[in-house]
Design a protein around this motif. Structure first.
Motif, PDB file in Angstrom:
ATOM      1  N   MET A 174       1.833  -4.846   3.275  1.00 13.22           N
ATOM      2  CA  MET A 174       2.929  -3.941   3.616  1.00 13.22           C
ATOM      3  C   MET A 174       2.485  -2.508   3.345  1.00 13.22           C
ATOM      4  N   LEU A 175       3.065  -1.577   4.083  1.00 13.74           N
ATOM      5  CA  LEU A 175       2.807  -0.152   3.907  1.00 13.74           C
ATOM      6  C   LEU A 175       4.123   0.551   3.607  1.00 13.74           C
ATOM      7  N   MET A 176       4.156   1.318   2.527  1.00 16.69           N
ATOM      8  CA  MET A 176       5.334   2.143   2.256  1.00 16.69           C
ATOM      9  C   MET A 176       5.131   3.498   2.921  1.00 16.69           C
ATOM     10  N   ILE A 177       6.159   3.966   3.620  1.00 17.30           N
ATOM     11  CA  ILE A 177       6.053   5.233   4.349  1.00 17.30           C
ATOM     12  C   ILE A 177       7.150   6.197   3.908  1.00 17.30           C
ATOM     13  N   ALA A 178       6.949   7.448   4.278  1.00 21.21           N
ATOM     14  CA  ALA A 178       7.938   8.499   4.052  1.00 21.21           C
ATOM     15  C   ALA A 178       8.154   9.235   5.370  1.00 21.21           C
ATOM     16  N   ILE A 222      -3.453   4.250  -2.092  1.00 30.34           N
ATOM     17  CA  ILE A 222      -4.599   4.643  -1.270  1.00 30.34           C
ATOM     18  C   ILE A 222      -4.261   5.987  -0.645  1.00 30.34           C
ATOM     19  N   ALA A 223      -4.576   7.047  -1.332  1.00 28.29           N
ATOM     20  CA  ALA A 223      -4.205   8.395  -0.885  1.00 28.29           C
ATOM     21  C   ALA A 223      -5.295   8.997  -0.002  1.00 28.29           C
ATOM     22  N   GLY A 224      -4.912  10.062   0.691  1.00 31.11           N
ATOM     23  CA  GLY A 224      -5.890  10.822   1.447  1.00 31.11           C
ATOM     24  C   GLY A 224      -5.544  10.984   2.908  1.00 31.11           C
ATOM     25  N   ALA A 225      -5.984  12.122   3.466  1.00 27.20           N
ATOM     26  CA  ALA A 225      -5.836  12.434   4.893  1.00 27.20           C
ATOM     27  C   ALA A 225      -4.382  12.342   5.344  1.00 27.20           C
ATOM     28  N   ILE A 231       0.839  -1.199   0.000  1.00 28.43           N
ATOM     29  CA  ILE A 231       0.000   0.000   0.000  1.00 28.43           C
ATOM     30  C   ILE A 231       0.872   1.245   0.000  1.00 28.43           C
ATOM     31  N   LEU A 232       0.591   2.136  -0.939  1.00 33.82           N
ATOM     32  CA  LEU A 232       1.278   3.429  -1.029  1.00 33.82           C
ATOM     33  C   LEU A 232       0.296   4.521  -0.629  1.00 33.82           C
ATOM     34  N   ALA A 291      -4.319   5.234   4.282  1.00 34.48           N
ATOM     35  CA  ALA A 291      -3.505   4.069   3.921  1.00 34.48           C
ATOM     36  C   ALA A 291      -3.021   3.323   5.157  1.00 34.48           C
ATOM     37  N   GLY A 292      -2.596   4.062   6.173  1.00 34.99           N
ATOM     38  CA  GLY A 292      -2.141   3.429   7.398  1.00 34.99           C
ATOM     39  C   GLY A 292      -3.263   2.688   8.100  1.00 34.99           C
ATOM     40  N   ALA A 293      -4.450   3.294   8.121  1.00 29.63           N
ATOM     41  CA  ALA A 293      -5.598   2.654   8.758  1.00 29.63           C
ATOM     42  C   ALA A 293      -5.984   1.377   8.019  1.00 29.63           C
TER      43      ALA A 293
END
Length: 321
Positions: free
Chosen positions: A89-93, A67-70, A34-35, A75-77
């Motif tokens: 998996m979640l990609m983070i910055a 999954i963009a937004g907020a 998930i991006l 995406a994290g939720a």
């Protein structure tokens, strides 16, 4: 010693169980990556260039989902709602580290997620408007003695260029007014025209304007001088080795994901990032490939969370929740 038939039978029955316990974890279905941003952002190449190698290592396809937004919250939720079985998996910055302090909904994410790998980083370049007619020493003098008369731009409140600029001002004892923009398009227009004085910006975005004389580069946040701007000194060379200003990307999973799954995902990512073709193509896009394993990445995140928290609180930075 002669073993009786019952002992031999029990030992034979135990062998398949032992083999299963020692076998490395493999996903049973396609793995989601998930991006938290829209397609086409600078995060996308990192995910998509690694996809094929990840598939080879894991034995399953890796499906990239934007999954963009907020401000990455959605995406994290979504990741936290998914089963903790290694299939999401979640990609983070850098925004992950900032949001721990900035947003109440993400305040516990440092405990909810565990790092898998820090994949890449893009350094920031301190650029000034040519009309400013200043060098490094001149800029510091004006920041320290100008009483906050200078203005710097960023692509938004709480972004890594914004927090990096505030950290820079803190380290040099200077003052400047923040001008937040919605992205970089209008920021650069105003910077070219001298309506704002300086900014910290991603390396790929400023190489051409610098070459065309539209911007003046004063320093870069990389560990060493970058090939795109070999004459531009690093902040460390100029006496600021502790400045945190860059744009990195990494991979997280739910912290309750079993260790064998986390370890398999980490190995797969490290293998992908070591692939010559993947590295060359990322470097061509001005990414520095870090390939830091999860334990090292966790320490990096802790440092950014602590530094960002200090900057945010000292400057009273707030965002819409």
């Amino acid at each position: 010693m002669v073993l009786d038939r019952r002992a031999l039978l029990l030992a034979g029955l135990a062998l398949p169980t032992l083999a299963r316990a020692q076998a490395p974890w493999k996903p049973e279905r396609p793995v989601r990556l998930i991006l938290p941003f829209t397609p086409g952002t600078s995060m996308d190449p990192v995910a998509r260039l690694a996809q094929e190698s990840l598939k080879d290592s894991l034995g399953q396809s890796v499906v990239v989902e934007n999954i963009a937004g907020a401000a990455t919250v959605i995406a994290g939720a979504e990741t936290l709602k998914s089963p903790p079985d290694g299939h999401t998996m979640l990609m983070i910055a850098n925004s992950f580290a900032a949001n721990i302090t900035l947003r109440t909904r993400t305040a516990d994410w440092q405990r909810a997620f565990v790092p898998v790998v820090q994949a890449t980083v893009v350094p920031h370049v301190l650029v000034a408007a040519p009309s400013l007619k200043t060098d490094w020493a001149g800029l510091l003098k004006r920041l320290r003695e100008g009483g906050g008369s200078m203005t710097y731009g960023s692509p938004g409140i709480g972004t890594s260029p914004h927090l990096g600029a505030e950290h820079f001002l803190r380290l040099v004892g200077g003052k400047a007014v923040h001008a937040p923009y919605n992205g970089t398009a209008q920021l650069f227009v105003d910077l070219y025209a001298g309506r704002i004085d300086f900014a910290l910006s991603n390396l790929p975005d400023v190489v051409q304007p610098i070459e065309e004389g539209k911007l003046v580069a004063l320093a870069v946040t990389a560990d060493q001088r970058v090939r795109e701007l070999p004459k531009v000194p690093t902040f460390a060379e100029l006496g600021l080795p502790d400045l945190l200003s860059d744009s990195w990307f990494g991979i997280m999973v739910r912290r309750d994901t079993p260790a064998p799954a986390r370890e398999a995902l980490e190995r797969a990512w490290l293998t992908a990032l070591a692939h010559p073709d993947v590295r060359e193509r990322l470097q061509a896009l001005s990414f520095t490939v870090l390939a830091r394993p999860g334990a090292e990445f966790e320490k990096v995140i802790e440092r950014y969370v602590a530094t960002y928290a200090t900057i945010i609180r000292e400057n009273g930075i707030t965002v819409q929740q």
